[in-house]
Design a protein around this motif. Structure first.
Motif, short mmCIF file in Angstrom:
data_model
loop_
_atom_site.label_atom_id
_atom_site.label_comp_id
_atom_site.label_asym_id
_atom_site.label_seq_id
_atom_site.Cartn_x
_atom_site.Cartn_y
_atom_site.Cartn_z
N ALA A 2 0.83 -1.20 0.00
CA ALA A 2 0.00 0.00 0.00
C ALA A 2 0.86 1.26 0.00
O ALA A 2 0.52 2.25 -0.64
N VAL A 37 1.93 6.17 9.79
CA VAL A 37 1.04 6.07 8.64
C VAL A 37 -0.34 6.60 9.02
O VAL A 37 -0.72 6.60 10.18
N TYR A 39 -4.47 6.40 7.86
CA TYR A 39 -5.50 5.68 7.10
C TYR A 39 -6.80 6.45 7.14
O TYR A 39 -7.15 7.06 8.16
N GLU A 40 -7.51 6.42 6.05
CA GLU A 40 -8.89 6.86 5.98
C GLU A 40 -9.68 5.58 5.75
O GLU A 40 -9.60 5.00 4.66
N ASP A 42 -9.87 1.93 5.52
CA ASP A 42 -8.81 0.94 5.31
C ASP A 42 -7.85 1.36 4.19
O ASP A 42 -7.06 0.56 3.71
N HIS A 43 -7.89 2.64 3.82
CA HIS A 43 -7.06 3.16 2.73
C HIS A 43 -5.87 3.93 3.31
O HIS A 43 -6.06 4.92 4.03
N LEU A 44 -4.66 3.50 2.98
CA LEU A 44 -3.46 4.23 3.39
C LEU A 44 -3.41 5.53 2.59
O LEU A 44 -3.32 5.51 1.36
N CYS A 45 -3.48 6.66 3.27
CA CYS A 45 -3.54 7.94 2.57
C CYS A 45 -2.38 8.86 2.91
O CYS A 45 -2.24 9.93 2.33
#
Length: 117
Positions: A2, A37, A39-40, A42-45
């Protein structure tokens, strides 16, 4: 995986980390780096990567928030994680986006030079 996908969203800006050789080097540096890190869902942003010199400084080498998530204070919160984790250290930033750090209220105190071999 990711993290490499996040880097790839920026085009050529992070290409050094995305080549086969660069990716292997980057993985090695992550083993010894202070990395946070964001996350928004389950999205690594976003992420930050820093090194700690021992007892004095934390040097931020990388800070990236995916374009569609910018303006939501994610970068600011990633930086706050660093000062919360190392409250007695001075945090310094290697930057090519000075205006962003100036907006956060950081003070520019010097220059960084690349030493030619």
């Amino acid at each position: 995986k990711a993290l490499f996908q996040l880097l790839a969203t920026e085009g050529d800006e992070w290409i050094e980390y995305l080549t086969a050789e660069g990716a292997e080097k980057f993985k090695k540096t992550l083993e010894t780096s202070l990395t946070f890190v964001a996350y928004e869902g389950d999205h690594l942003c976003g992420f930050s990567r820093s090194f700690v010199d021992g007892e004095f400084f934390v040097c931020v080498c990388d800070l990236l928030v995916e374009k569609q998530f910018r303006g939501k204070s994610i970068g600011r919160r990633l930086m706050e994680c660093i000062y919360d984790f190392y409250p007695d250290h001075q945090v310094i930033v290697l930057s090519d986006v000075d205006i962003y750090y100036e907006k956060l209220g950081y003070e520019k105190i010097g220059s960084v030079f690349t030493v030619k071999k």
